[in-house]
Each structure stands twice: as C-alpha cells, then as structure tokens.
Design an enzyme around this catalytic site. Sequence first.
Site, mmCIF file in Angstrom:
data_model
loop_
_atom_site.group_PDB
_atom_site.id
_atom_site.type_symbol
_atom_site.label_atom_id
_atom_site.label_comp_id
_atom_site.label_asym_id
_atom_site.label_seq_id
_atom_site.Cartn_x
_atom_site.Cartn_y
_atom_site.Cartn_z
ATOM 1 N N GLY A 135 -67.613 -34.485 -20.109
ATOM 2 C CA GLY A 135 -67.037 -33.680 -21.198
ATOM 3 C C GLY A 135 -67.583 -34.187 -22.524
ATOM 4 N N ILE A 179 -66.633 -36.661 -24.417
ATOM 5 C CA ILE A 179 -66.791 -38.110 -24.461
ATOM 6 C C ILE A 179 -67.944 -38.551 -23.560
ATOM 7 C CG2 ILE A 179 -65.664 -40.306 -23.868
ATOM 8 C CD1 ILE A 179 -62.999 -38.990 -24.799
ATOM 9 N N SER A 189 -69.130 -34.468 -12.248
ATOM 10 C CA SER A 189 -68.178 -33.703 -13.047
ATOM 11 C C SER A 189 -67.597 -32.642 -12.137
ATOM 12 C CB SER A 189 -68.924 -33.066 -14.235
ATOM 13 O OG SER A 189 -68.139 -33.031 -15.382
ATOM 14 N N ARG A 190 -66.534 -31.950 -12.591
ATOM 15 C CA ARG A 190 -65.942 -30.905 -11.756
ATOM 16 C C ARG A 190 -67.001 -29.858 -11.417
ATOM 17 N NH1 ARG A 190 -60.422 -29.734 -14.768
ATOM 18 N NH2 ARG A 190 -61.928 -30.266 -16.380
ATOM 19 N N ARG A 203 -58.158 -42.961 -17.897
ATOM 20 C CA ARG A 203 -56.767 -43.340 -17.687
ATOM 21 C C ARG A 203 -56.756 -44.361 -16.547
ATOM 22 N NH1 ARG A 203 -55.942 -41.869 -21.894
ATOM 23 N NH2 ARG A 203 -54.613 -40.242 -22.733
ATOM 24 N N GLU A 207 -49.638 -49.855 -18.179
ATOM 25 C CA GLU A 207 -49.714 -50.494 -19.489
ATOM 26 C C GLU A 207 -48.323 -50.738 -20.061
ATOM 27 O OE1 GLU A 207 -53.688 -47.847 -20.279
ATOM 28 O OE2 GLU A 207 -52.153 -47.874 -21.830
ATOM 29 N N HIS A 211 -55.950 -50.561 -24.693
ATOM 30 C CA HIS A 211 -55.917 -49.113 -24.952
ATOM 31 C C HIS A 211 -56.088 -48.812 -26.438
ATOM 32 C CE1 HIS A 211 -54.323 -45.048 -23.207
ATOM 33 N NE2 HIS A 211 -55.281 -44.876 -24.070
ATOM 34 N N ALA A 251 -59.012 -47.464 -27.680
ATOM 35 C CA ALA A 251 -60.217 -46.645 -27.871
ATOM 36 C C ALA A 251 -60.177 -45.790 -29.132
ATOM 37 C CB ALA A 251 -60.466 -45.770 -26.664
#
Lengths: 335, 313
Positions: free
Chosen positions: A174, A176, A195-196, A252, A281, A299, A301
């Site tokens: 995507g 990113i 990817s999908r 994630r 987390e 986390h 980013a």
Amino acid sequence: MASHPHHDGAPPPLHRRPPPRVLLLRHPPHFTLLNRPLPDNFHFLKPWESSLPLHDFLSSADARSAEAILTSGGAPVTADMLRRLPEVRLVVTTSAGLNHIDLAECRRRGIAIASAGDVYSEEVADLAVGLLIDVLRKVSAGDRYVRQGLWSSEGDFAHGSKLGGKRAGVVGLGRIGLEVAKRLEAFGCAVLYNSRKKKPVLYPFYSDVRELATNCDVLVICCGLNEQTHHMINREVLLALGKGGVIVNIGRGSIIDEKDMVQLLVQGELGGAGLDVFENEPNVPEELLALDNVVLSPHTAVFTAESLSDLCDLVVGNLEAFFSDKPLLSPVLEE
Amino acid sequence: MDAIGVLMTCPMFAYLEQELEKRFKLYRFWDFPSQRQFFKSHSGSIRAVVGNTKLGADSALIDALPRLEIVASYSVGLDKIDLGKYEEKGIRVTNTPEVLTDDVADIAIALMLGVLRKFCGCDAFVRGGKWKGGDFGFTTKFSGKSIGIVGLGRIGSAIAKRAEAFNCPISYYSRSEKPHVHYKYYPNPVALARHCRILVVACALTEETRHIIGREVMDALGPEGVLINVGRGAHVDEPALISALLEGRLGGAGLDVFENEPEVAEELLRMDNVVLLPHVGSDTVETCEAMADLVVANLEAHFTGKPLLTPVV
C-alpha cells in the site's frame, strides 16, 4: 437543535448550526503532545470525565446525541457502540489502520470513515528502513557498546551484515509499502512483494507469503491487520526466511505469531527482528529484552512533530469538511 | 610465492590473515614482543606490508624495511600512509576503494535516522521496562530534511543517492564544483552548514581537511542542526563539538569516528541527542571479505608482474 431549511433534508452548514457533537473515545494524544487545544467549533463528549463506565455512558442522553466519533490509539469502535449511537454519521480515526473499527456495521449504517490517509506514510517507511539497518548493522547494539565503555576495554565490535544486495520482501504494498520499497531500492536491495492483489509495479509479485519468505533475506511487514492477515507470519513463514533472515514489523503486532517468532529468535533459527508493534502492547516478551539481534521500538512510527501537526490539521479538516457538507479530506473508500 | 615475507601491522580480520597465510609467509607484527628484535631478525625478509587505519606504514617502518616493495592498505583512507615517501622510494601502494562505499553510506543514513528518530533511545526505553509507564514522546521526521555533504566523492555521492529516496534536498561542498551534478554547490563548509539541517562529513582526511568542522560551522548548522561524521575523527574539532552540544548551539550528532579512538569523551556518553558507533563504517562480513580479497589480489598481482588492481602510488 434548531434546524434551518437549506438543502432538501440535508443538515445546515457548520457555521449556521449548533456545534456538532463528537464523542471522543480518549483524548487524542496528538493534540496533547503538541499542546494544541481541540477545535472550539465542536462539542466534544468526554466519557472519562463522567463517573459512569463507558458502557453506561454510551446509553446516556448525552452520548446518544453524538453525530461523530473520534477514535485514537486504537480505541475500538464496535457494532454494539454504534448501535447505541443512532445519530452517528462519521467515524474519524487518527490511524491509517482500521482493524479497531467495525467496518461492516459502518457500511450497513452508511457511516462515513476518515482515516490518517497518507499523512505519515513517509514517517512509517523511515522507521521500517531504520529498524532494518539497525538490525543488520547493529546500530543500537554498537551505541550501547560504546556507552558501556566496551570499545576501550574489549576492542573491536562485532561485524554486521551488508544491506545492499539483500532480497527484501515487502508484505503489503500500500502507501507505506511503496515508500519502503522506494527507499530500499536506493540501498541496492532487490524488492519483492506480497499483497492482496497484484499492483502495477515492476517488483516481482508473490501470492503466497511463505514463498515470498523463501526467496528473501529480509521481510518488512507493511500491511493492515484483518482476518486474513492475523498470524499470517507464523513459524512456517519464519523458518522459510531462514537462520540469517531478518523480519521488520511496523504494521500490527498480531500479523506475526509472536510466540513462534520469539521461540525461533531464541533458538537462533531466525537472524534478527526490528519491531515497532507487539501483540499485547505495551508488554513485550521478556525473552526479546535479552537479545542483541533485536531492535525494539514502543509503537512510535507516527510520533514525529511533523506528522503530529499534520494529523491534527487532518482531523480538524475532516470534521469541518463533513459538517460543512464537503467531501472528506481522507475518506476510507470501500475496495 | 610462499617464501615472500608479508608483514601485517595489527589484527584486522581473521579471514584476511588466513588468505595471506595461504599464499605468503605472514609475519604478525603484534606477535613479536620487541619491535627492535623483529626488525633485526626479519627486516630483510619483508617485501610487503598490510596496514590499516589504526596502524599504517609510516616513515619509520619504511626506513626499517630495506626490501619493501609494496604496501597494501586494508582501508580506503590513506591518512596513516606517508604517500610522498613511498613515491620517492618507488614503493607501490594500494587501498580498497569502491567495495566499502555502500556500507559507509548506509551507516551515514543510519546515523541520521538514529539521531532524528532516536532509535537507540526507543530501544533502551523498551528494554528498561519504561513503556508500561507511558509513551516515549515524539521525535523528528527524517524524510524531506535538507542534507549538506562535505566531500562529494564516491561515499558522498552514495549518501546523496540514498537520501534522495527519502525526498531530502541535497547540497554539497567540495574542493571544486563538480560538473554534471544536479545538487547545489556551496563554496565553503560554513555556507553549506547555514543552508542545511543535517551536515555529513564524507571527505578524505588531509592537511586541509583537518578540523574542517569547527565552531563556526557548528554554529551555522544551529540548534536544530545535526552533524554526522563518517570520515575521520580529526575532521571535527571534538572539544568544540562537545561544547556546542552541551550548550544547545548544535541539535545533535551521529559519530562513527573520534579523535582518539577507542576513547570517547565522557560527556558524549551521557547525551541522548547523539548516536555513537565504534568505527563500524565498513564492518560487514561481506565488505570485509571483499576488502581482504582486494588486498590479496593486489599483492598477488604485484608479485606475478601483473598490473595492480587499485593502486594509489
């Protein structure tokens, strides 16, 4: 609430109506970190200021008047919540990820969704690349070595591994993933992806993530979390990546089967890991804290001064656009 | 060829020692308790020296080895080699350019990312159990920041290429403006520092470039500016750097080299706006093997009468 006939049945524009009521699931840290006040042309409902637990607050008259929900930090927007809030027409999330929102229920109700869009794709890509170089070249470990005085007492530090020439598998191409790929190419990596669906790019495509791992030296996880990607990176995939293989995760935590990954790292079956996200987390498996071939990040980013500022602007911009009957700045469109 | 004496000045890389030993008679300088004794017994046998950036082949060494024909440096940097004297005596010199360019450029970018995004601090935060007590706070975005490169040679150009993929505007200072280069040129380091957010030193160390980064350059770089050094420690006036950081006149620094390695100033060890590396610029297994292969190949070429692969003199 006074209503002014304007368009047929459409709500009056923002400046001609009382402030829209927006339910905040938590105070967005993005505003707090920048000492920026919430916009005063909205009325924000703050459940944490009530003595009622969230569940009961949602049934209160106050909450039921909410026309929009603003969620941050992954605070979930569940079907149950949405059913208690019949006036809600918009959900704004400060994340690019959508796994915390019941998309099916939103679709059923015709509720619009605005996300963080492209606002921090570069930041996240920078982190992914930074984590990868750090693991391969032992940057954090090297810094520790110097600070502990070991360079003087023990001599030369251990050798790292060259980034150039590595085959880098990007999982999820995507916004990113594309930024990550572009950067890795400049370092001389050969980029492959899963990817999908296939994308109009020149990088070789692998429909099966285990096959991708077999043909890579490093894997960078850039996809979203959903039913299909949950624990997609499991023991099989990691073993395919191999003893010298490195995995980086900025998606994630639950995309990777964390137990499997930790075991393989401890056993030396996986070369290293750079992780910004974890399954539970802020808890991080104890075993990882003792490993030198792992780089850990809390986390962060998206938390740069620049993206925080852009994100606050985007949240306010989306709210104002929606309630002025204009198109959302960063709508989540159905694929 | 295994009768040819090759002197290695200090421990460098096990693979290099093995490869040299397979082909030549290898003398390890550090194995001999007395240098004087070594020269007395063996100086006549040494026809080649393999040195590096820690211990090169200086004037004194040249004078002590009457049969020296070639110095193959396990480095690209030549600051530890008395080039003039070699030329005078007709001794050949080789180094290891190209093979380590990528690795050093990678470390330069790693240092930039490290200082701005605080990777080391974040990692320590998690390892120290502090995440359970709250979030880390925010850092500074790297993409898009302006970068000034001091020395646009092989390494400087490789750094520029990588930084461009992060949408960073590039400018540079070099002894002379380079034709066919689309980056903005500044005629001196102070002017360059004034116009960039991150300044990176990637030039060779010579008499002219010693302390090329002094107080004036750092002040021009400013309280939000970041200095990155992947050249030599002597490029930077280290005490001036420490004051600038302590006083907030400079925002941060990423250093792979220091004036007095392996000693690093106490004050630097306590700062959280710096990243400190133990001179690892080219220290990957892949590159060290390639450097070693190049050293061996140059020596073999010389002793079989073939052209040197990477001669300096």
